[in-house]
Motif scaffolding. Structure first.
Motif, PDB file in Angstrom:
ATOM      1  N   ARG A  15       0.843  -1.206   0.000  1.00  0.00           N
ATOM      2  CA  ARG A  15       0.000   0.000   0.000  1.00  0.00           C
ATOM      3  C   ARG A  15       0.875   1.252   0.000  1.00  0.00           C
ATOM      4  O   ARG A  15       0.597   2.219  -0.697  1.00  0.00           O
ATOM      5  CB  ARG A  15      -0.936   0.031   1.216  1.00  0.00           C
ATOM      6  N   THR A  22      -4.740   4.009   0.979  1.00  0.00           N
ATOM      7  CA  THR A  22      -5.325   3.782   2.303  1.00  0.00           C
ATOM      8  C   THR A  22      -5.968   2.401   2.361  1.00  0.00           C
ATOM      9  O   THR A  22      -6.255   1.781   1.321  1.00  0.00           O
ATOM     10  CB  THR A  22      -6.399   4.836   2.627  1.00  0.00           C
ATOM     11  N   GLN A  23      -6.228   1.948   3.563  1.00  0.00           N
ATOM     12  CA  GLN A  23      -6.935   0.682   3.737  1.00  0.00           C
ATOM     13  C   GLN A  23      -8.316   0.767   3.108  1.00  0.00           C
ATOM     14  O   GLN A  23      -8.781  -0.193   2.496  1.00  0.00           O
ATOM     15  CB  GLN A  23      -7.032   0.330   5.219  1.00  0.00           C
ATOM     16  N   GLN A  24      -8.964   1.910   3.236  1.00  0.00           N
ATOM     17  CA  GLN A  24     -10.295   2.091   2.654  1.00  0.00           C
ATOM     18  C   GLN A  24     -10.248   2.012   1.135  1.00  0.00           C
ATOM     19  O   GLN A  24     -11.095   1.355   0.515  1.00  0.00           O
ATOM     20  CB  GLN A  24     -10.888   3.437   3.088  1.00  0.00           C
ATOM     21  N   GLN A  25      -9.257   2.643   0.529  1.00  0.00           N
ATOM     22  CA  GLN A  25      -9.124   2.590  -0.929  1.00  0.00           C
ATOM     23  C   GLN A  25      -8.905   1.158  -1.408  1.00  0.00           C
ATOM     24  O   GLN A  25      -9.513   0.718  -2.387  1.00  0.00           O
ATOM     25  CB  GLN A  25      -7.973   3.482  -1.391  1.00  0.00           C
ATOM     26  N   ALA A  27      -9.755  -1.592   0.187  1.00  0.00           N
ATOM     27  CA  ALA A  27     -10.991  -2.334   0.436  1.00  0.00           C
ATOM     28  C   ALA A  27     -11.993  -2.117  -0.692  1.00  0.00           C
ATOM     29  O   ALA A  27     -12.619  -3.076  -1.175  1.00  0.00           O
ATOM     30  CB  ALA A  27     -11.582  -1.917   1.781  1.00  0.00           C
ATOM     31  N   GLU A  28     -12.143  -0.888  -1.125  1.00  0.00           N
ATOM     32  CA  GLU A  28     -13.073  -0.574  -2.206  1.00  0.00           C
ATOM     33  C   GLU A  28     -12.648  -1.230  -3.514  1.00  0.00           C
ATOM     34  O   GLU A  28     -13.490  -1.730  -4.266  1.00  0.00           O
ATOM     35  CB  GLU A  28     -13.198   0.936  -2.375  1.00  0.00           C
ATOM     36  N   LYS A  29     -11.358  -1.266  -3.783  1.00  0.00           N
ATOM     37  CA  LYS A  29     -10.861  -1.861  -5.028  1.00  0.00           C
ATOM     38  C   LYS A  29     -11.113  -3.365  -5.090  1.00  0.00           C
ATOM     39  O   LYS A  29     -11.357  -3.906  -6.160  1.00  0.00           O
ATOM     40  CB  LYS A  29      -9.368  -1.587  -5.203  1.00  0.00           C
ATOM     41  N   GLY A  31     -13.413  -4.994  -3.050  1.00  0.00           N
ATOM     42  CA  GLY A  31     -14.793  -5.328  -2.688  1.00  0.00           C
ATOM     43  C   GLY A  31     -15.008  -5.912  -1.314  1.00  0.00           C
ATOM     44  O   GLY A  31     -15.867  -6.781  -1.134  1.00  0.00           O
ATOM     45  N   SER A  33     -14.688  -4.887   3.227  1.00  0.00           N
ATOM     46  CA  SER A  33     -14.718  -3.769   4.167  1.00  0.00           C
ATOM     47  C   SER A  33     -13.300  -3.389   4.600  1.00  0.00           C
ATOM     48  O   SER A  33     -12.366  -4.190   4.486  1.00  0.00           O
ATOM     49  CB  SER A  33     -15.539  -4.141   5.407  1.00  0.00           C
ATOM     50  N   ARG A  34     -13.178  -2.177   5.096  1.00  0.00           N
ATOM     51  CA  ARG A  34     -11.891  -1.729   5.630  1.00  0.00           C
ATOM     52  C   ARG A  34     -11.465  -2.626   6.790  1.00  0.00           C
ATOM     53  O   ARG A  34     -10.287  -2.936   6.963  1.00  0.00           O
ATOM     54  CB  ARG A  34     -12.005  -0.270   6.086  1.00  0.00           C
ATOM     55  N   THR A  58      -4.543  -6.251  -7.789  1.00  0.00           N
ATOM     56  CA  THR A  58      -4.682  -4.823  -7.506  1.00  0.00           C
ATOM     57  C   THR A  58      -3.317  -4.152  -7.420  1.00  0.00           C
ATOM     58  O   THR A  58      -3.130  -3.036  -7.902  1.00  0.00           O
ATOM     59  CB  THR A  58      -5.468  -4.610  -6.197  1.00  0.00           C
TER      60      THR A  58
END
Length: 76
Positions: A15, A22-25, A27-29, A31, A33-34, A58
Motif C-alpha cells: 500500500r 489507504t486501507q479504505q481505498q 478495500a473498495e478496489k 470489494g 470492508s476496511r 490490484t
C-alpha cells in the motif's frame, strides 16, 4: 502432530509503494470492508483464495509478493 503453516503478508508495504493507498481505498478496489483489510494486515484473518488473488492483481504483483508462508514444526 501436524505441521503448522504460518502465513504473513506485505499488504502494508505494498500500500505504501502504491502511492500510500489507504486501507479504505484498497478495500473498495477489492470489494471488502476496511475492517477486513485491517484484519488481514494484522494476520488475524486469512483471506479466501479469490480475495488473495484480487489483492495481488490490484497491486500488479504475483501472489507470492503479497503473501508468504513458512511451515513450522509443532511447538514452534
Amino acid at each position: 502432530m501436524a505441521k503448522k503453516l504460518h502465513i504473513t503478508n506485505n499488504i502494508r508495504r505494498l500500500r505504501f509503494f502504491a502511492n500510500e493507498m489507504t486501507q479504505q481505498q484498497l478495500a473498495e478496489k477489492v470489494g471488502v470492508s476496511r475492517q477486513t483489510i485491517i484484519a488481514i494486515e494484522a494476520g488475524k484473518y486469512s483471506p479466501s483464495l479469490e480475495l488473495a488473488f484480487n489483492l495481488a492483481e490490484t497491486f500488479g504483483v504475483p501472489i507470492g509478493e503479497v503473501f508468504e508462508y513458512e511451515v513450522r514444526e509443532p511447538g514452534n
